[in-house]
Design a protein around this motif. Structure first.
Motif, mmCIF file in Angstrom:
data_model
loop_
_atom_site.group_PDB
_atom_site.id
_atom_site.type_symbol
_atom_site.label_atom_id
_atom_site.label_comp_id
_atom_site.label_asym_id
_atom_site.label_seq_id
_atom_site.Cartn_x
_atom_site.Cartn_y
_atom_site.Cartn_z
ATOM 1 N N GLU A 1 10.624 34.047 15.641
ATOM 2 C CA GLU A 1 11.356 33.507 14.494
ATOM 3 C C GLU A 1 12.851 33.796 14.590
ATOM 4 O O GLU A 1 13.676 32.915 14.297
ATOM 5 C CB GLU A 1 10.801 34.075 13.197
ATOM 6 N N ALA A 2 13.232 34.995 14.986
ATOM 7 C CA ALA A 2 14.657 35.332 15.069
ATOM 8 C C ALA A 2 15.373 34.445 16.084
ATOM 9 O O ALA A 2 16.505 33.995 15.848
ATOM 10 C CB ALA A 2 14.830 36.804 15.447
ATOM 11 N N VAL A 3 14.718 34.167 17.201
ATOM 12 C CA VAL A 3 15.320 33.301 18.216
ATOM 13 C C VAL A 3 15.393 31.871 17.699
ATOM 14 O O VAL A 3 16.388 31.169 17.914
ATOM 15 C CB VAL A 3 14.508 33.365 19.533
ATOM 16 N N ASP B 1 20.961 27.608 14.320
ATOM 17 C CA ASP B 1 22.411 27.704 14.146
ATOM 18 C C ASP B 1 23.145 27.004 15.287
ATOM 19 O O ASP B 1 24.153 26.322 15.074
ATOM 20 C CB ASP B 1 22.853 29.164 14.070
ATOM 21 N N MET B 2 22.638 27.188 16.517
ATOM 22 C CA MET B 2 23.241 26.505 17.666
ATOM 23 C C MET B 2 23.174 24.986 17.489
ATOM 24 O O MET B 2 24.141 24.276 17.793
ATOM 25 C CB MET B 2 22.513 26.898 18.952
ATOM 26 N N PRO C 1 12.414 28.014 27.250
ATOM 27 C CA PRO C 1 11.730 29.313 27.401
ATOM 28 C C PRO C 1 12.608 30.455 26.888
ATOM 29 O O PRO C 1 13.831 30.363 26.903
ATOM 30 C CB PRO C 1 11.510 29.419 28.916
ATOM 31 N N VAL C 2 11.975 31.495 26.443
ATOM 32 C CA VAL C 2 12.678 32.671 25.934
ATOM 33 C C VAL C 2 12.537 33.799 26.942
ATOM 34 O O VAL C 2 11.418 34.166 27.330
ATOM 35 C CB VAL C 2 12.106 33.121 24.583
ATOM 36 N N THR C 3 13.644 34.335 27.386
ATOM 37 C CA THR C 3 13.586 35.467 28.325
ATOM 38 C C THR C 3 13.075 36.702 27.587
ATOM 39 O O THR C 3 13.317 36.858 26.373
ATOM 40 C CB THR C 3 14.962 35.758 28.923
ATOM 41 N N PRO C 4 12.372 37.584 28.265
ATOM 42 C CA PRO C 4 11.776 38.751 27.588
ATOM 43 C C PRO C 4 12.776 39.589 26.817
ATOM 44 O O PRO C 4 12.484 40.085 25.741
ATOM 45 C CB PRO C 4 11.159 39.538 28.736
ATOM 46 N N SER C 5 14.006 39.716 27.316
ATOM 47 C CA SER C 5 14.995 40.547 26.638
ATOM 48 C C SER C 5 15.445 39.958 25.319
ATOM 49 O O SER C 5 15.938 40.667 24.463
ATOM 50 C CB SER C 5 16.215 40.747 27.549
#
Length: 226
Positions: free
Chosen positions: A165-167, A173-174, A220-224
């Motif tokens: 959710e945070a991402v 916003d982007m 995709p979302v990187t683990p960090s």
């Protein structure tokens, strides 16, 4: 002599009409000047002069503070865009993908801009207001935090379940920044090239933005970053 023969009621009817005409001229002048010079750099006196008002207090009389004026310019356009967005939302459903829902974010704005007489100023006005610290909250409230946009954003979140959710909020916003400032760039380019066809430019801009938003939201979302 009757009231009709004196023209009394006609004068009474004329005052609201003149007032509405004055308000519209002030709004048009404010939108253009804010788009050209920024919100903070433009005074009420300059807006009044551009609107053909000899009274230095005309802008304040009709709209109050500068924040109220910016809000009025936003509402001058947002009603029409919300109507377009509502109609688009009637044609999408749970089986629609990210691209279709992202299109509901973009095309109401590009279609609205394509429908306006040239040259248009609203996209550049919106970009100026969005980057003005004292006005950004007004832009969010009037142009972003609407029920239809909220519905789209929440549905897009459900369509990309692998994105935290945070991402997703960050990417939303982007998307807003990308859309607002790309529309301003296209509007500026149209202003500099009067021979260009606005309908074609706005259609192509919408397609490019929908492509970009679709890739951004589903990336995709990187683990960090998770």
């Amino acid at each position: 002599m009757s009231t009709a023969s004196t023209g009394g009621p006609a004068r009474t009817r004329g005052r609201p009409e003149r007032g509405a005409g004055t308000r519209e001229r002030i709004l048009a002048a404010a939108e253009r000047l804010f788009a050209e010079h920024g919100i903070a750099a433009v005074s009420n006196r300059q807006i009044g002069e551009a609107a053909g008002q000899s009274n230095n207090y005309a802008v304040g009389y009709h709209f109050g503070t500068k924040t109220d004026l910016v809000r009025a310019v936003l509402r001058r356009h947002n009603g029409g865009m919300e109507e377009r967005r509502a109609r688009m939302l009637e044609s999408v459903g749970d089986d629609s993908g990210v691209r279709e829902w992202a299109s509901c974010l973009v095309r109401p704005a590009t279609d609205h801009l394509a429908s306006l007489p040239a040259p248009t100023w609203y996209a550049r006005f919106l970009a100026q207001a969005d980057t003005e610290p004292t006005m950004r909250a007004v832009v969010i409230e009037e142009a972003v935090a609407t029920p239809s946009v909220g519905r789209i954003v929440e549905h897009l979140f459900r369509l990309v379940p692998g994105v935290p959710e945070a991402v997703h909020r960050q990417r939303t916003d982007m998307c807003r920044v990308l859309v607002v400032h790309m529309l301003a760039e296209r509007e500026r380019a149209l202003h500099e090239d009067p021979a260009a066809d606005p309908v074609t430019v706005w259609r192509d801009t919408a397609t490019a933005l929908v492509d970009a938003l679709t890739g951004l939201l589903a990336a995709p979302v990187t683990p960090s970053a998770a």
